[in-house]
Write a protein that holds these residues in place. Structure first.
Motif, PDB file in Angstrom:
ATOM      1  N   GLN A 236     -72.965 114.601  -3.172  1.00 49.92           N
ATOM      2  CA  GLN A 236     -72.439 115.952  -2.971  1.00 49.92           C
ATOM      3  C   GLN A 236     -72.789 116.859  -4.145  1.00 49.92           C
ATOM      4  OE1 GLN A 236     -68.286 116.827  -3.686  1.00 49.92           O
ATOM      5  NE2 GLN A 236     -68.103 117.844  -1.687  1.00 49.92           N
ATOM      6  N   THR A 237     -72.616 116.363  -5.354  1.00 56.03           N
ATOM      7  CA  THR A 237     -72.865 117.176  -6.550  1.00 56.03           C
ATOM      8  C   THR A 237     -74.316 117.593  -6.664  1.00 56.03           C
ATOM      9  OG1 THR A 237     -71.040 116.097  -7.738  1.00 56.03           O
ATOM     10  CG2 THR A 237     -72.716 117.220  -9.064  1.00 56.03           C
ATOM     11  N   VAL A 238     -75.234 116.639  -6.505  1.00 55.45           N
ATOM     12  CA  VAL A 238     -76.642 116.963  -6.714  1.00 55.45           C
ATOM     13  C   VAL A 238     -77.192 117.804  -5.568  1.00 55.45           C
ATOM     14  CG1 VAL A 238     -77.672 114.913  -5.630  1.00 55.45           C
ATOM     15  CG2 VAL A 238     -78.814 116.002  -7.554  1.00 55.45           C
ATOM     16  N   LEU A 239     -76.748 117.569  -4.345  1.00 56.66           N
ATOM     17  CA  LEU A 239     -77.224 118.372  -3.213  1.00 56.66           C
ATOM     18  C   LEU A 239     -76.673 119.791  -3.278  1.00 56.66           C
ATOM     19  CD1 LEU A 239     -76.906 115.602  -0.498  1.00 56.66           C
ATOM     20  CD2 LEU A 239     -79.047 116.593  -1.340  1.00 56.66           C
ATOM     21  N   LYS A 240     -75.458 119.934  -3.794  1.00 56.49           N
ATOM     22  CA  LYS A 240     -74.909 121.280  -3.979  1.00 56.49           C
ATOM     23  C   LYS A 240     -75.720 122.053  -5.010  1.00 56.49           C
ATOM     24  CE  LYS A 240     -70.535 123.781  -4.367  1.00 56.49           C
ATOM     25  NZ  LYS A 240     -71.055 124.909  -5.166  1.00 56.49           N
ATOM     26  N   SER A 241     -76.269 121.344  -5.999  1.00 56.28           N
ATOM     27  CA  SER A 241     -77.135 122.005  -6.982  1.00 56.28           C
ATOM     28  C   SER A 241     -78.363 122.590  -6.302  1.00 56.28           C
ATOM     29  CB  SER A 241     -77.567 121.013  -8.067  1.00 56.28           C
ATOM     30  OG  SER A 241     -76.472 120.577  -8.837  1.00 56.28           O
ATOM     31  N   TYR A 408     -85.176 121.655   3.635  1.00 56.87           N
ATOM     32  CA  TYR A 408     -83.847 122.163   3.329  1.00 56.87           C
ATOM     33  C   TYR A 408     -82.817 121.810   4.399  1.00 56.87           C
ATOM     34  CZ  TYR A 408     -80.292 125.401   1.573  1.00 56.87           C
ATOM     35  OH  TYR A 408     -79.140 125.951   1.079  1.00 56.87           O
ATOM     36  N   ALA A 409     -83.215 121.755   5.654  1.00 56.25           N
ATOM     37  CA  ALA A 409     -82.263 121.374   6.705  1.00 56.25           C
ATOM     38  C   ALA A 409     -81.731 119.964   6.446  1.00 56.25           C
ATOM     39  CB  ALA A 409     -82.919 121.451   8.078  1.00 56.25           C
ATOM     40  N   ASP A 410     -82.585 119.087   5.971  1.00 58.11           N
ATOM     41  CA  ASP A 410     -82.166 117.734   5.612  1.00 58.11           C
ATOM     42  C   ASP A 410     -81.153 117.793   4.470  1.00 58.11           C
ATOM     43  OD1 ASP A 410     -81.982 114.993   5.336  1.00 58.11           O
ATOM     44  OD2 ASP A 410     -84.066 114.677   4.762  1.00 58.11           O
ATOM     45  N   VAL A 411     -81.416 118.619   3.477  1.00 61.34           N
ATOM     46  CA  VAL A 411     -80.487 118.781   2.354  1.00 61.34           C
ATOM     47  C   VAL A 411     -79.117 119.233   2.850  1.00 61.34           C
ATOM     48  CG1 VAL A 411     -79.982 120.178   0.296  1.00 61.34           C
ATOM     49  CG2 VAL A 411     -82.271 119.207   0.619  1.00 61.34           C
ATOM     50  N   LEU A 412     -79.093 120.230   3.725  1.00 65.70           N
ATOM     51  CA  LEU A 412     -77.816 120.734   4.242  1.00 65.70           C
ATOM     52  C   LEU A 412     -77.067 119.654   5.008  1.00 65.70           C
ATOM     53  CD1 LEU A 412     -78.866 124.295   5.486  1.00 65.70           C
ATOM     54  CD2 LEU A 412     -77.344 123.776   3.565  1.00 65.70           C
ATOM     55  N   LEU A 413     -77.775 118.871   5.816  1.00 66.10           N
ATOM     56  CA  LEU A 413     -77.111 117.844   6.611  1.00 66.10           C
ATOM     57  C   LEU A 413     -76.666 116.661   5.745  1.00 66.10           C
ATOM     58  CD1 LEU A 413     -79.320 117.947   9.832  1.00 66.10           C
ATOM     59  CD2 LEU A 413     -77.038 118.905   9.496  1.00 66.10           C
ATOM     60  N   MET A 414     -77.430 116.339   4.703  1.00 68.21           N
ATOM     61  CA  MET A 414     -76.979 115.309   3.769  1.00 68.21           C
ATOM     62  C   MET A 414     -75.739 115.774   3.019  1.00 68.21           C
ATOM     63  SD  MET A 414     -80.393 113.483   2.182  1.00 68.21           S
ATOM     64  CE  MET A 414     -81.144 114.975   1.515  1.00 68.21           C
ATOM     65  N   ALA A 416     -73.575 117.942   4.127  1.00 71.51           N
ATOM     66  CA  ALA A 416     -72.469 117.904   5.094  1.00 71.51           C
ATOM     67  C   ALA A 416     -71.923 116.494   5.236  1.00 71.51           C
ATOM     68  CB  ALA A 416     -72.951 118.427   6.449  1.00 71.51           C
ATOM     69  N   GLU A 417     -72.819 115.517   5.271  1.00 76.01           N
ATOM     70  CA  GLU A 417     -72.378 114.123   5.400  1.00 76.01           C
ATOM     71  C   GLU A 417     -71.554 113.692   4.187  1.00 76.01           C
ATOM     72  OE1 GLU A 417     -74.292 109.619   5.812  1.00 76.01           O
ATOM     73  OE2 GLU A 417     -75.532 111.380   6.294  1.00 76.01           O
ATOM     74  N   ALA A 418     -72.043 114.016   2.990  1.00 72.45           N
ATOM     75  CA  ALA A 418     -71.314 113.637   1.782  1.00 72.45           C
ATOM     76  C   ALA A 418     -69.951 114.316   1.727  1.00 72.45           C
ATOM     77  CB  ALA A 418     -72.143 113.988   0.544  1.00 72.45           C
ATOM     78  N   CYS A 419     -69.905 115.587   2.068  1.00 65.15           N
ATOM     79  CA  CYS A 419     -68.631 116.316   2.060  1.00 65.15           C
ATOM     80  C   CYS A 419     -67.648 115.706   3.048  1.00 65.15           C
ATOM     81  CB  CYS A 419     -68.865 117.783   2.388  1.00 65.15           C
ATOM     82  SG  CYS A 419     -69.669 118.727   1.069  1.00 65.15           S
ATOM     83  N   ASN A 420     -68.105 115.381   4.235  1.00 64.15           N
ATOM     84  CA  ASN A 420     -67.236 114.778   5.236  1.00 64.15           C
ATOM     85  C   ASN A 420     -66.678 113.439   4.759  1.00 64.15           C
ATOM     86  OD1 ASN A 420     -67.613 112.641   7.863  1.00 64.15           O
ATOM     87  ND2 ASN A 420     -66.224 114.368   8.165  1.00 64.15           N
ATOM     88  N   GLU A 421     -67.518 112.632   4.130  1.00 66.05           N
ATOM     89  CA  GLU A 421     -67.067 111.335   3.633  1.00 66.05           C
ATOM     90  C   GLU A 421     -66.037 111.493   2.517  1.00 66.05           C
ATOM     91  OE1 GLU A 421     -67.654 108.466   4.899  1.00 66.05           O
ATOM     92  OE2 GLU A 421     -69.245 108.994   6.313  1.00 66.05           O
ATOM     93  N   LEU A 422     -66.081 112.631   1.816  1.00 63.46           N
ATOM     94  CA  LEU A 422     -65.140 112.894   0.727  1.00 63.46           C
ATOM     95  C   LEU A 422     -63.910 113.670   1.192  1.00 63.46           C
ATOM     96  CD1 LEU A 422     -67.733 113.847  -2.036  1.00 63.46           C
ATOM     97  CD2 LEU A 422     -66.341 111.761  -1.971  1.00 63.46           C
ATOM     98  N   GLY A 423     -63.851 113.986   2.492  1.00 65.01           N
ATOM     99  CA  GLY A 423     -62.706 114.702   3.034  1.00 65.01           C
ATOM    100  C   GLY A 423     -62.792 116.207   2.924  1.00 65.01           C
ATOM    101  N   ASP A 424     -63.937 116.722   2.485  1.00 69.36           N
ATOM    102  CA  ASP A 424     -64.126 118.174   2.377  1.00 69.36           C
ATOM    103  C   ASP A 424     -64.796 118.670   3.657  1.00 69.36           C
ATOM    104  OD1 ASP A 424     -64.553 120.792   1.680  1.00 69.36           O
ATOM    105  OD2 ASP A 424     -65.904 120.366  -0.007  1.00 69.36           O
ATOM    106  N   ASP A 425     -64.048 118.669   4.740  1.00 67.73           N
ATOM    107  CA  ASP A 425     -64.615 118.996   6.047  1.00 67.73           C
ATOM    108  C   ASP A 425     -64.998 120.459   6.175  1.00 67.73           C
ATOM    109  OD1 ASP A 425     -64.484 116.396   6.842  1.00 67.73           O
ATOM    110  OD2 ASP A 425     -62.726 116.632   8.132  1.00 67.73           O
ATOM    111  N   ALA A 426     -64.329 121.338   5.463  1.00 67.26           N
ATOM    112  CA  ALA A 426     -64.661 122.765   5.539  1.00 67.26           C
ATOM    113  C   ALA A 426     -66.083 123.004   5.036  1.00 67.26           C
ATOM    114  CB  ALA A 426     -63.655 123.584   4.737  1.00 67.26           C
TER     115      ALA A 426
END
Length: 552
Positions: A236-241, A408-414, A416-426
């Motif tokens: 999540q951290t590195v993809l958000k970067s 970039y679409a792959d980055v966004l979906l990765m 999203a996956e990391a956020c969902n696994e961490l409970g950050d669904d928004a």
């Protein structure tokens, strides 16, 4: 960077001689590593050779396993039912006897050849007397990025592999053993983090350097490496970067993502650089390899989309990505093809043209992908090049369509996956819906496990035939705790049942049993989560390199 490719065709034959050559007196026409790397030009040329190692300029070195990964998933068939399938069938149909498979043997060998080039580059360029220190550091970072990518390709296909981190002579690797997958991933992470700290942003490169590794590419690949290990917070951290640094964005039209007119587009983090040259093999091959055997220009028809994949688009109401991903027999248009009349004319020249039109009830003005020669009578639109944009010599290693490795679409979906696994669904929904919005699909409002399923489906629809699907279904766990692939394949697998049940099986696929429709029925979870180590490598190591479980 593409300007360097022609010179590479000449340079590589001089630089990359066998290790034994470096132990003897200099031979005219060859370069000695001990006297090379004295100038900026030599260092840059050698790194260009590291880029060339992504595919090694041939269709059989790397492309075969890229296609094999799709054939092993629910997205692809081998496809060609008129020629020997021996290169693929043992693994694509999970027969359990693929240790001597030629495709993976070549892949293993050439990935390690690429690693060798990168090891030499990292060691020797670091010691080069070139005066531009920033340029020197950048070239080393590019080599480290490529080395990380090559090891990532190995570890996700084979599990733990021998970890060779320097330029070693043959006698120095005698008795080498496999490192654990965890150690290989750690090495990859270290290379990518070091590369990201040095590499320029895409916007900081000159136009002539387009295609070189960037900070965004290193961070994006690092995010994927974390994701594969379920290191959700790090991912999540590195993809958000990557997202926050604002170097990339989605192309406005999905059809432009894989267009030959939009190589190195604003969505691309990293792609194989191809160009057409009448003499040298500087172009891609997948357009021809996967093309229809009876189409204008003709192709080899290795690797065809499944009806199961097509149905996934239909069920999702995803008409836009469907038309830019699959070309189906009997169609009356091809997305982006302005000269469709040539396809109609070609079809009408078939001896069975009227027979097919009558049998299947097709429009007489249609394009026919011969169902007798093609398992699914479908081909991949992403690799397709419209007739008027094809090079004069339309053949393998001549096609100027770059191959997208990370976008970039792959980055966004990765993310999203990391956020969902961490409970950050928004945050997960925000990223997911950006991708969906481009193709006019409604926003997903789900949370938790339902959101997880939506993200996984989106990856299938968005990234089909981009060498992600097999690795996704291997790493994901289903609601019953089993890997997703274990519920798709095997005697009770949903994919196997889809293809064999009279209620759901596809007409073209069922009629053409040149490739069996029960692909995957013999899948074994204890064996088939990775490919076998090539038997030749085990034999040559005198057994110090061991086989994966279940491969005898």
């Amino acid at each position: 960077m593409k300007q360097l490719l022609i010179s590479l065709a000449l340079i590589s034959s001089l630089i990359f001689t066998s290790c034994e050559d470096f132990l003897t007196e200099e031979v005219r026409g060859q370069q000695n590593l001990d006297t090379y790397f004295q100038s900026e030009e030599e260092c840059e040329s050698f790194v260009t050779g590291c880029y060339q190692a992504i595919t090694f300029g041939g269709w059989w070195n790397i492309n075969t396993v890229w296609l094999l990964s799709e054939m092993c998933s629910d997205d692809g068939w081998m496809g060609n039912t008129t020629q020997s399938q021996s290169d693929y069938i043992s693994l694509a149909h999970y027969q359990g006897n693929g240790q001597s498979n030629g495709a993976i043997s070549n892949f293993w060998q050439y990935r390690y050849k690429g690693i060798l080039r990168c090891n030499v580059a990292v060691e020797r360029i670091s010691q080069s007397p070139m005066s531009d220190e920033a340029k020197k550091n950048r070239l080393v970072a590019e080599a480290r990025f490529l080395r990380a990518y090559f090891y990532f390709e190995l570890v996700r296909n084979f599990g733990g592999v021998p970890l060779i981190t320097g330029f070693l002579m043959p006698e120095e690797i005698q008795g080498i053993t496999r490192s654990s997958a965890e150690d290989v991933y750690k090495f990859i992470e270290d290379d990518l983090k070091a590369a990201a700290d040095v590499l320029p942003q895409r916007s900081e490169y000159l136009a002539t350097d387009m295609g070189r590794a960037t900070r965004g590419a290193a961070l994006g690949l690092l995010g994927k490496v974390y994701l594969y290990q379920e290191k959700w917070q790090e991912a999540q951290t590195v993809l958000k970067s990557v997202i926050d640094e604002n170097e990339y964005k989605l192309m406005e039209n999905f059809g432009d993502v894989w267009s030959v007119d939009h190589n190195n587009n604003e969505e691309s983090l990293f792609e194989v650089q191809y160009m057409y040259d009448g003499t040298y093999a500087l172009g891609g091959a997948l357009t021809v390899i996967t093309g229809a055997r009876n189409g204008p220009g003709d192709g080899w028809s290795w690797g065809q989309p499944t009806a199961n994949l097509e149905q996934a688009y239909i069920d999702a109401g995803d008409t836009e990505r469907l038309r830019w991903t699959i070309i189906k027999t009997g169609c009356t248009e091809i997305a982006g093809e302005d000269n469709f009349a040539a396809f109609i004319e070609n079809s009408k020249n078939m001896s069975k043209y009227q027979e097919y039109v009558d049998k299947y009830g097709w429009d007489p003005e249609c394009y026919i992908i011969d169902p007798a020669q093609h398992k699914s009578a479908r081909i991949v639109r992403k690799y397709f090049v419209p007739i008027d944009k094809r090079p004069e010599v339309y053949n393998i290693d001549k096609i100027p369509l770059d191959h997208r490795i990370l976008r970039y679409a792959d980055v966004l979906l990765m993310y999203a996956e990391a956020c969902n696994e961490l409970g950050d669904d928004a945050s997960a929904r925000t990223a997911l819906n950006q991708v969906r919005s481009r193709v006019n699909l409604a926003d997903v409002t789900a949370s938790g496990n339902e959101l997880r399923k939506a993200i996984r489906l989106e990856r299938r629809l968005e990234l089909a035939w981009e060498q992600n699907r097999l690795y996704d279904i291997r790493r994901w766990k289903d609601d019953n705790g089993k890997p997703v692939i274990s519920n798709l394949m095997g005697p009770n697998g949903t994919f196997v049942k889809f293809n064999t049940d009279p209620e759901t099986r596809d007409l073209y696929e069922w009629e053409n049993q040149g490739e069996d429709s029960d692909k995957g029925i013999s899948f074994d979870e204890s064996r088939d989560m990775v490919f076998p180590i090539p038997l030749y490598e085990i034999t040559m190591s005198n057994g110090s390199i061991t086989q994966n479980p279940g491969w005898n």
